[in-house]
Design an enzyme around this catalytic site. Structure first.
Site, PDB file in Angstrom:
ATOM      1  N   LYS A 102      92.458 -27.372  93.685  1.00 30.66           N
ATOM      2  CA  LYS A 102      91.741 -25.857  93.340  1.00 30.66           C
ATOM      3  C   LYS A 102      90.453 -25.779  92.901  1.00 30.66           C
ATOM      4  CE  LYS A 102      94.339 -21.871  93.093  1.00 30.66           C
ATOM      5  NZ  LYS A 102      95.107 -21.268  93.879  1.00 30.66           N
ATOM      6  N   GLY A 204      98.924  -5.770  93.450  1.00 29.47           N
ATOM      7  CA  GLY A 204      97.640  -6.136  94.185  1.00 29.47           C
ATOM      8  C   GLY A 204      97.815  -6.432  95.868  1.00 29.47           C
ATOM      9  N   VAL A 206      99.394  -9.181  96.948  1.00 30.85           N
ATOM     10  CA  VAL A 206     100.807  -9.681  97.223  1.00 30.85           C
ATOM     11  C   VAL A 206     101.827  -8.583  96.694  1.00 30.85           C
ATOM     12  CG1 VAL A 206     102.203 -11.722  96.871  1.00 30.85           C
ATOM     13  CG2 VAL A 206      99.919 -11.935  96.937  1.00 30.85           C
TER      14      VAL A 206
END
Ligand code: NAI
Length: 369
Positions: A102, A204, A206
């Protein structure tokens, strides 16, 4: 994913994220060590980025890039380390031929040229020669990925004319939805979500898609978002009940779906929870591993974030390999529900908690790969 910027706004409004300071530069107490961590800076564009490669045991480390304002650089490191281990576990449980990584880019107070900043980041990604592949995360958009593609081939989540690609959030939402269905069936013995009460923290990219799926399935929604306009839209569109952001975690519901920031399930919030099941998209929902035990002690079934929110990485991974196709990817994402059932079977067989059973299961797949 334009709505990603909303999280940055939430932070600016004083919402906190999982930004505790790491006690060691080489990893967090609950973690297995990272293979490598790159600090990348570029004076011209103001880039300050951390790329954390947790594991390449299964293949190149694949995980999104977060663009976020942090209180300080160590808080950014903490986020990168937590998120990247989560990607190792997520990719392993999703049976993807990828390891976990990440990146976080520390959002500058002023951005003079966003495209140039992301290109500088893309060059840092390229310097790792494919050990890390990036995509969207909180604060980044498909346009950012598209720009980066000019300087690195190790980027995904890009709209591609005539072939599969782009915003992963609908796939993430679908995976969470089928996991909620499976959880409600296994834990509550209900075959349908008709009338099931679900609290959504965050509407948001998702959360909104998830609300649509749940509403269509007949669930009754309780919603909260720091953006009151989104909650109001959900009231109008889905007949949802809007509550305050400080009330949503304690809503009287069957399922709590955290779809905003990490670490919302913590020592301060667990006692107030009233849901039977926690199942949502937000990465790193548990502030610490002990919080999974505390949920279990309260009889609340936690379906681990990295198991249920893998739909997005499945989509961008298939896109990256050039083997994505809408129907097939949706079918692959739907299989997350089977893993939820298997996890709950493992929990019963091993007298353990879902969080610990998922960790054991995922780490065993890292070693075997
Ligand atoms: P987003 O930025 O589009 O949406 C987050 C929403 O949460 C915003 O509407 C924001 O206003 C709201 N919010 C922020 N703080 C809040 C609070 N305290 N209470 C209520 N609402 C709050 O982000 P997105 O893409 O929907 O991601 C949500 C979570 O899911 C993040 O934790 C992300 O890391 C995770 N995730 C997202 C994936 C994706 O495909 N987008 C994939 C896997 C995980």
């Amino acid at each position: 994913m334009n709505a990603m910027t909303d999280l940055a706004r939430a932070l600016a409004q004083g919402q906190t994220t999982d930004s505790a300071l790491p006690s060691s530069l080489f990893g967090l107490p609950d973690q297995k060590p990272h293979e490598r961590v790159l600090l990348a800076a570029d004076a011209e564009t103001g880039l300050k980025a951390i790329i954390a490669v947790h594991s390449t045991a299964r293949g190149p480390a694949f995980g999104g890039c977060r663009f976020w304002q942090y209180d300080n650089e160590l808080a950014a490191l903490n986020d990168a380390l937590r998120l990247s281990q989560g990607m190792s576990l997520k990719n392993a449980l999703a049976d993807l031929p990828f390891g976990g990584g990440k990146a976080v880019i520390i959002k500058p107070a002023q951005i003079t040229d966003r495209e140039a900043l992301f290109k500088a980041f893309g060059r840092a990604v390229q310097s790792l020669d494919g050990a890390y592949i990036t995509a969207e995360d909180v604060g980044t958009t498909t346009a950012d990925m598209l720009g980066m593609q000019q300087v690195t081939q190790y980027v995904s989540g890009i709209p591609r004319a005539g072939s599969f690609g782009g915003d992963p959030s609908p796939f993430t939402a679908w995976g969470v939805f089928v996991s909620i269905q499976a959880g409600v069936r296994q834990v509550m013995g209900r075959d349908s979500l008709e009338g099931a009460r679900v609290a959504l923290q965050g509407l948001g990219a998702v959360g909104w898609h998830l609300a649509e799926f749940l509403h269509k399935a007949g669930a009754k929604l309780v919603v909260a978002d720091v953006d009151a306009g989104k909650a109001a839209r959900a009231v109008g569109q889905f007949g949802a009940t809007a509550v305050g952001v400080h009330e949503i975690l304690a809503a009287d519901v069957d399922v709590l779906a955290p779809c905003a920031l990490g670490a919302s399930i913590n020592a301060n919030t667990i006692a107030g929870l009233r849901a039977r099941i926690v199942c949502g998209a937000a990465n790193n929902q548990l502030a610490t591993a002990a919080d999974g035990d505390a949920l279990n002690a309260r009889g609340i079934v936690y379906l681990p974030d990295y198991l249920v929110n893998a739909g997005g990485i499945i989509a961008v991974a298939r896109e990256f390999r050039g083997e994505g196709e809408q129907t097939a990817v949706m079918a692959e994402v739907s299989r997350i529900a089977d893993r939820v059932v298997e996890l709950l079977d493992r929990v019963k067989a091993g007298s353990t908690t879902p969080a610990r059973a998922a960790d054991d299961w995922a780490f065993s797949k890292l070693v075997k790969a």
